[in-house]
Design an enzyme around this catalytic site. Structure first.
Site, PDB file in Angstrom:
ATOM      1  N   SER A  12      22.461   4.312  44.736  1.00 23.26           N
ATOM      2  CA  SER A  12      22.405   2.931  44.236  1.00 23.26           C
ATOM      3  C   SER A  12      23.577   2.638  43.283  1.00 23.26           C
ATOM      4  CB  SER A  12      21.061   2.629  43.562  1.00 23.26           C
ATOM      5  OG  SER A  12      20.935   3.316  42.352  1.00 23.26           O
ATOM      6  N   ARG A  64      30.233  28.480  44.638  1.00 27.33           N
ATOM      7  CA  ARG A  64      30.626  27.190  44.061  1.00 27.33           C
ATOM      8  C   ARG A  64      32.131  26.932  44.188  1.00 27.33           C
ATOM      9  NH1 ARG A  64      27.643  24.373  40.956  1.00 27.33           N
ATOM     10  NH2 ARG A  64      26.391  26.088  40.155  1.00 27.33           N
ATOM     11  N   ARG A  90      25.387  18.463  41.614  1.00 28.92           N
ATOM     12  CA  ARG A  90      26.048  19.769  41.608  1.00 28.92           C
ATOM     13  C   ARG A  90      26.889  19.868  40.350  1.00 28.92           C
ATOM     14  NH1 ARG A  90      25.388  23.748  44.921  1.00 28.92           N
ATOM     15  NH2 ARG A  90      27.562  24.309  44.684  1.00 28.92           N
ATOM     16  N   ILE A  91      26.920  21.037  39.793  1.00 32.80           N
ATOM     17  CA  ILE A  91      27.827  21.265  38.667  1.00 32.80           C
ATOM     18  C   ILE A  91      29.185  21.652  39.249  1.00 32.80           C
ATOM     19  CG2 ILE A  91      28.289  22.799  36.710  1.00 32.80           C
ATOM     20  CD1 ILE A  91      25.224  22.808  36.271  1.00 32.80           C
ATOM     21  N   ASN A 106      31.260  10.343  35.177  1.00 30.31           N
ATOM     22  CA  ASN A 106      29.859  10.570  35.542  1.00 30.31           C
ATOM     23  C   ASN A 106      28.999   9.529  34.844  1.00 30.31           C
ATOM     24  OD1 ASN A 106      27.550  11.986  36.594  1.00 30.31           O
ATOM     25  ND2 ASN A 106      27.238  12.866  34.559  1.00 30.31           N
ATOM     26  N   HIS A 108      25.064   9.151  33.282  1.00 31.27           N
ATOM     27  CA  HIS A 108      23.878   9.937  32.926  1.00 31.27           C
ATOM     28  C   HIS A 108      22.840   9.001  32.314  1.00 31.27           C
ATOM     29  CE1 HIS A 108      21.567  13.422  31.761  1.00 31.27           C
ATOM     30  NE2 HIS A 108      21.368  12.827  30.603  1.00 31.27           N
ATOM     31  N   GLY A 142      31.380  21.316  30.484  1.00 25.31           N
ATOM     32  CA  GLY A 142      29.991  21.471  30.055  1.00 25.31           C
ATOM     33  C   GLY A 142      29.092  20.572  30.904  1.00 25.31           C
ATOM     34  N   VAL A 143      27.793  20.583  30.613  1.00 24.97           N
ATOM     35  CA  VAL A 143      26.870  19.709  31.348  1.00 24.97           C
ATOM     36  C   VAL A 143      26.599  18.469  30.494  1.00 24.97           C
ATOM     37  CG1 VAL A 143      24.553  19.505  32.339  1.00 24.97           C
ATOM     38  CG2 VAL A 143      25.827  21.629  32.588  1.00 24.97           C
TER      39      VAL A 143
HETATM   40  C1  GRF Z   1      21.066   8.015  38.331  1.00 26.85           C
HETATM   41  O1  GRF Z   1      19.931   7.884  37.540  1.00 26.85           O
HETATM   42  C2  GRF Z   1      22.181   8.624  37.539  1.00 26.85           C
HETATM   43  O2  GRF Z   1      22.133   8.306  36.189  1.00 26.85           O
HETATM   44  C3  GRF Z   1      21.964  10.094  37.709  1.00 26.85           C
HETATM   45  O3  GRF Z   1      21.512  10.241  39.037  1.00 26.85           O
HETATM   46  C4  GRF Z   1      20.878   9.028  39.452  1.00 26.85           C
HETATM   47  C5  GRF Z   1      21.549   8.604  40.723  1.00 26.85           C
HETATM   48  O4  GRF Z   1      20.945   7.481  41.310  1.00 26.85           O
HETATM   49  N1  GRF Z   1      23.172  10.833  37.429  1.00 26.85           N
HETATM   50  P1  GRF Z   1      21.650   6.792  42.562  1.00 26.85           P
HETATM   51  O5  GRF Z   1      21.787   7.875  43.644  1.00 26.85           O
HETATM   52  O6  GRF Z   1      22.971   6.271  42.151  1.00 26.85           O
HETATM   53  O7  GRF Z   1      20.709   5.728  42.996  1.00 26.85           O
END
Ligand code: GRF
Length: 201
Positions: A12, A64, A90-91, A106, A108, A142-143
């Protein structure tokens, strides 16, 4: 700037970037490639519908470093300059992160540095936090630790569940990524001492 999106599932956030691009809101960013590591990722349908090339790279049974090298070869072939992680589960190896230093974004679903990792919503609720949100950040090795580009806040209601909270945060995610990408693709993000400075247009 030639952009690749890496995704594992629903996609999404990928869709929010496609939509922003089609509205003309990403003038300097060209979504040239989707990379998935799951054959059934819904993101694939979204790419096909919008004529974006996509490739599946299987991570199963692979080291990896080997998997990441396969991705890097493809990204090089596509002359990719920036990478968006949109639900890519994946890391990334250190080699990959070094190769694309400050070129991987990214998203989060928390206000980092709070609640990193795979269970951000659950962790925010368990901590009785009164707000959460989402963070777009550069990826380091890092994560969920890299320099923060922007954040959107969401108030946590007393009756929120993981589902209701994640739904409300997702709405903000779909605003945050299309806001962050043009800053990046127009070279307005400068990382100094691990902090992001947003340069004026
Ligand atoms: C989202 O909540 C994002 O923050 C996290 O993984 C989810 C991915 O959702 N990293 P989508 O596949 O983009 O709908």
């Amino acid at each position: 700037m030639r952009i690749a999106v890496l995704a594992s599932g629903r996609g999404s956030n990928f869709q929010s970037l496609i939509d922003a691009s089609e509205r003309g809101e990403l003038p300097n960013a060209n979504l040239v490639l989707l990379v998935v590591n799951k054959k059934n990722a819904k993101a694939i349908e979204r790419a096909e519908k919008h004529n974006i090339d996509w490739i599946f790279i299987d991570h199963r049974g692979k080291d990896r470093v080997v998997f990441d090298k396969e991705m890097m070869d493809k990204l090089t072939e596509y002359k990719v300059e920036g990478i968006i992680l949109a639900g890519f589960m994946r890391i990334l190896s250190t080699d990959f992160v070094i190769q694309y230093k400050n070129r991987i974004l990214n998203i989060h679903p928390s206000l980092l540095p709070l609640f990193p990792g795979a269970h951000a919503h659950r962790d925010a609720l368990a901590a009785n936090a009164t707000k959460s949100g989402c963070t777009v950040h550069f990826v380091d090795d890092g994560v969920d630790t890299g320099p923060i580009i922007l954040q959107k806040e969401v108030i946590i209601n007393p009756d929120d569940t993981e589902e209701t909270l994640s739904n409300r945060i997702l709405i903000q995610e779909h605003i945050a990524f299309p806001e962050a990408l043009p800053l990046f693709s127009s070279n307005r993000l400068k990382v100094i001492n691990n902090k992001v400075e947003i340069l004026p247009p």
